[in-house]
Every structure is written in C-alpha cells, then in structure tokens.
Design an enzyme around this catalytic site. Structure first.
Site, PDB file in Angstrom:
ATOM      1  N   ARG A  46       0.946  -1.164  -0.036  1.00 24.19           N
ATOM      2  CA  ARG A  46      -0.142  -0.096   0.086  1.00 24.19           C
ATOM      3  C   ARG A  46       0.853   1.224   0.069  1.00 24.19           C
ATOM      4  NH1 ARG A  46      -1.387   1.754   4.549  1.00 24.19           N
ATOM      5  NH2 ARG A  46      -2.071  -0.203   5.426  1.00 24.19           N
ATOM      6  N   TYR A  98     -16.844  16.502 -15.499  1.00 24.65           N
ATOM      7  CA  TYR A  98     -17.232  15.125 -15.612  1.00 24.65           C
ATOM      8  C   TYR A  98     -18.235  14.607 -14.386  1.00 24.65           C
ATOM      9  CZ  TYR A  98     -16.355  10.049 -15.130  1.00 24.65           C
ATOM     10  OH  TYR A  98     -16.562   8.541 -14.960  1.00 24.65           O
ATOM     11  N   ASP A 170      -7.655  18.681 -14.311  1.00 25.92           N
ATOM     12  CA  ASP A 170      -7.918  17.502 -14.773  1.00 25.92           C
ATOM     13  C   ASP A 170      -7.515  17.274 -16.104  1.00 25.92           C
ATOM     14  OD1 ASP A 170      -9.221  14.822 -15.791  1.00 25.92           O
ATOM     15  OD2 ASP A 170     -10.985  15.454 -14.436  1.00 25.92           O
ATOM     16  N   LYS A 195      -8.407   6.314 -19.323  1.00 25.76           N
ATOM     17  CA  LYS A 195      -8.644   6.811 -20.721  1.00 25.76           C
ATOM     18  C   LYS A 195      -7.495   6.743 -21.453  1.00 25.76           C
ATOM     19  CE  LYS A 195     -12.494   7.414 -18.151  1.00 25.76           C
ATOM     20  NZ  LYS A 195     -13.027   8.619 -17.735  1.00 25.76           N
TER      21      LYS A 195
HETATM   22  C1  LIG Z   1     -13.414   9.152 -16.462  1.00 23.26           C
HETATM   23  C2  LIG Z   1     -13.203  10.474 -15.895  1.00 23.26           C
HETATM   24  C3  LIG Z   1     -12.686  10.740 -14.557  1.00 23.26           C
HETATM   25  C4  LIG Z   1     -13.112   9.530 -13.524  1.00 23.26           C
HETATM   26  O1  LIG Z   1     -12.008   8.761 -13.666  1.00 23.26           O
HETATM   27  P1  LIG Z   1     -12.296   7.166 -13.521  1.00 23.26           P
HETATM   28  O2  LIG Z   1     -10.938   6.471 -13.759  1.00 23.26           O
HETATM   29  O3  LIG Z   1     -13.315   6.580 -13.923  1.00 23.26           O
HETATM   30  O4  LIG Z   1     -12.350   7.234 -11.636  1.00 23.26           O
HETATM   31  C5  LIG Z   1     -12.531  12.033 -14.141  1.00 23.26           C
HETATM   32  N1  LIG Z   1     -12.429  12.990 -15.072  1.00 23.26           N
HETATM   33  C6  LIG Z   1     -12.519  12.558 -16.355  1.00 23.26           C
HETATM   34  C7  LIG Z   1     -12.347  13.812 -17.387  1.00 23.26           C
HETATM   35  C8  LIG Z   1     -12.825  11.615 -16.983  1.00 23.26           C
HETATM   36  O5  LIG Z   1     -13.129  11.385 -18.175  1.00 23.26           O
END
Ligand SMILES: *Cc1c(COP(=O)(O)O)cnc(C)c1O
Length: 379
Positions: A46, A98, A170, A195
C-alpha cells in the site's frame, strides 16, 4: 529529453536485478527485512510497490512534474486532492464537469462541510468573483466533458497564484501530449489513466502529478493513509500504454478532425463541438495551450430529439455504444442517459448537455471506416 522520447524512456531504467527492460510485475504485498526496518526501500505494497514506482516515475516525466502518485481510479485521485481540505474550505470548480467528479464533490464532500461553486471559466476573470478567504482550491477540467469548452490554464493560474490558492487541472481529455498544465502554472495535474494514458480500455486507474515536494508529501500521506492504490499488474499495463501515447494521440487527433469536419457538413447535424474549428468560441486559447485538438467530438442533431439520438448510437457498428473514452477503439455515448445521468436535467441542460447530444471518443481505426459508420447510423 523531448516528449516522444519521454513516453518511452522518461525516468525509466532497466530493472536492477536482471536488466529486464520492462519492470517485473512485483506481485507481492510485503518485503523481507534483514532486521526491523532493514529493507531495500519497500515494506508494504500500500505504501509503495516497485512496479507502481516505475509507473509513477513515468507519470512525473511525461507531465514535467517532480512527483507522481497512482491510484485505483481517477475518482480516487480526485478524492485524495479534496482530502487536502477541511470543513469550511471552499472550492471553485468548472461547471461543465465529468459527472462522477460532480457527484463526488456534491454528494460526498459537501456532506463534510466543503463548499463548491460551479462556474463557467471560459473567461478566467469569472473565477475571481467567487474567491474569499476560505477558498483553497480551483478545479479545472479542459477540454470540458462533453461540451469541449476550453479554459485558459495560464489565466486561471494567475488568479490562483495571486490569491495563494491551489490550482488542479483534470488533464484526462488532453493528455500531456496535447498540454502540460504544470508548465502553464497549475499545482496539481490529475488523470483518469483509465482513458488515454492506459489507452486500451483494460485498466481503471488514476494519477496525480505535482512539481512541489511539500505538496507531494501531503498527497503521498493521503495516498498511503486512505489507501486507494492500484495493483502491480495494472501499473504494468498503464506503463506499457504510456509508451505509445504519442503515436496513439497523433492518430486520435487526425481521426477526430476528419470526423468533426464530416459531421459539420452533414445536413441532419445541428452543432459540432470540437475545439479545432476556427469559430469554436475558445479556439484561440485551444490553439495557444494545446499542440492539437484531440479525439473527442460531441454533436447535436437538428430538432434535438431524444429518441433519434438513441437510435443513432444504437445503429453504430464500429463505434461501440459504451461509457468511457480514450481507448484505441472508437466509442459513442449519450451523456444525458449515461455519463451525465447523475446531474439533474436542469443543471445539465444549462451547460449544453441536451437530449440529442452524442459524444464520440474517436479511436485510431481507419478514418474511412469511421465516417462510413457514422453515415449509415445518422442516415
Ligand atoms: C473518467 C473520468 C474521470 C474519472 O476517472 P475514473 O478512472 O473513471 O475513476 C474523471 N475525469 C474525467 C475527465 C474523466 O473522463
């Protein structure tokens, strides 16, 4: 070292034991000690795991940061940033957000006494009106999901610095191939590595990258104390994904442009949201802060008919109807009924997420096949 080289070699070196070029998947929870506290830098997975460390080093390199942390999901990474705050603190956030981030902010952290202001930030001077002595964090998503608005990171950083507020970006949609927020003045870069960084739709993971040791120490403490880490197998897969990020992104951008231009010419299409169009309201900022315009394209149909939009996404064959984005394969989504269903209708329509809006994550297949698929589905 330039970006393409960094994706493959940045902060990476062959494994010390046998010189393996890719790090072994250290599938272990614990590490033998010679005497209490006598270990080789790893005690418990962890706290740290060598495969995860290799990935975190790569995250830091491609975002031009000094420290990075990998989490079990993008939302776990965002959760860790919010835990820098305490009850009574305030956050100013992008309004076109998001859906899962919006849910985390409003359904979890509002309950702990943190106050959120959701603000249209396409003009960064809008931020200033919401700042008071309790403001501790500005949260920026750009390009926004799914409306493809662009926020000027440099201008947001000037506001944040002036008031001594943390700026987090983000960077999931753009990836460091297109923009590097730390270089533009942000304090924290966050990714859903699920992603584009992973890129193959096979891992859920999150990342944070910073350029300040004090902030890194605080976030590392939260990562270890809250424990939302990712496993070594997933770390290996995302590290592998990053090594082709630059060539994947180049093709995502080429195909995104071709799809956006095709849709714009289509008589049944009302609006195409893609920051590469010269008449996109934030095109100049996109051009200045991004290397290219990415593979995400949203559009609405004339008449704004819910059933017609559902019909189109159901008819698509190469574009898979699915949540998520950023993988090699093309995906289509209907935000109003899928990713943004957790946002109340009135709030989502205010930001442009109307009933006919369809969001495409344009993959790296042949452009002609993608356009033929859209053609047969839209009619
Ligand atoms: C998918 C996404 C998230 C969340 O991420 P997870 O890996 O699904 O928890 C946050 N911000 C954006 C822009 C996203 O596309």
């Amino acid at each position: 070292m330039k970006f393409n080289t960094k994706t493959i070699h940045g902060n990476q070196e062959p494994d010390k034991a046998y010189g393996s070029v890719m790090p072994p998947i250290y599938q272990t929870t614990t590490y033998a000690q010679t005497t209490p506290g006598g270990h080789k830098g790893y005690e418990y997975s962890r706290s740290a795991n060598p495969t995860r460390t290799a990935l975190e080093n790569a995250f830091a390199s491609i975002e031009n940061g000094t420290h990075a942390m990998a989490f079990g999901s993008g939302l776990a990474a965002i959760d860790a940033v919010l835990k820098l705050l305490k009850s009574g603190d305030e956050v100013i956030s992008t309004n076109d957000l998001y859906g899962g981030t919006y849910r985390l902010f409003t359904k979890i952290f509002e309950g702990f006494g943190i106050k959120f202001h959701f603000v249209g930030m396409e003009n960064a001077s809008n931020i200033e009106a919401y700042i008071n002595t309790n403001t501790k964090l500005i949260w920026v998503e750009t390009p926004t999901n799914p409306m493809m608005n662009i926020i000027d990171i440099k201008a947001a950083a000037l506001v944040a610095n002036k008031h001594n507020i943390l700026l987090a970006v983000d960077n999931t949609f753009a990836t460091p191939y297109l923009q590097q927020p730390l270089d533009l003045g942000a304090d924290i870069v966050m990714h859903s590595a699920t992603k584009y960084l992973g890129g193959h739709s096979d891992v859920v993971m999150g990342a944070l990258v910073v350029k300040d040791k004090g902030l890194a120490d605080r976030l590392y403490f939260i990562q270890n104390a809250s424990g939302a880490v990712c496993g070594p197998q997933d770390s290996f897969l995302v590290l592998r994904g990053i090594k082709t990020l630059h060539i994947r992104m180049q093709r995502h951008c080429e195909n995104g442009k071709a799809v956006a231009e095709y849709l714009r010419r289509h008589p049944k299409i009302e609006t195409v949201y893609w920051p590469g169009f010269e008449d996109h309201p934030n095109h100049d900022i996109a051009k200045a802060q991004m290397k290219d315009f990415g593979g995400m394209v949203s559009f609405t149909t004339k008449g704004n008919n819910y059933a017609e939009a559902i019909n189109i996404v159901e008819k698509l064959k190469i574009f898979t109807l699915a949540e998520s984005l950023g993988g090699v394969e093309s995906l289509a989504g209907h935000p109003a009924s899928m990713t943004h269903a957790s946002i109340p209708k009135e709030a989502r329509e205010k930001t442009g997420v109307v009933d006919s809006l369809i969001r495409l994550s344009v993959g790296i297949e042949d452009e002609e096949d993608l356009i033929a698929d859209l053609k047969q589905a839209i009619g």
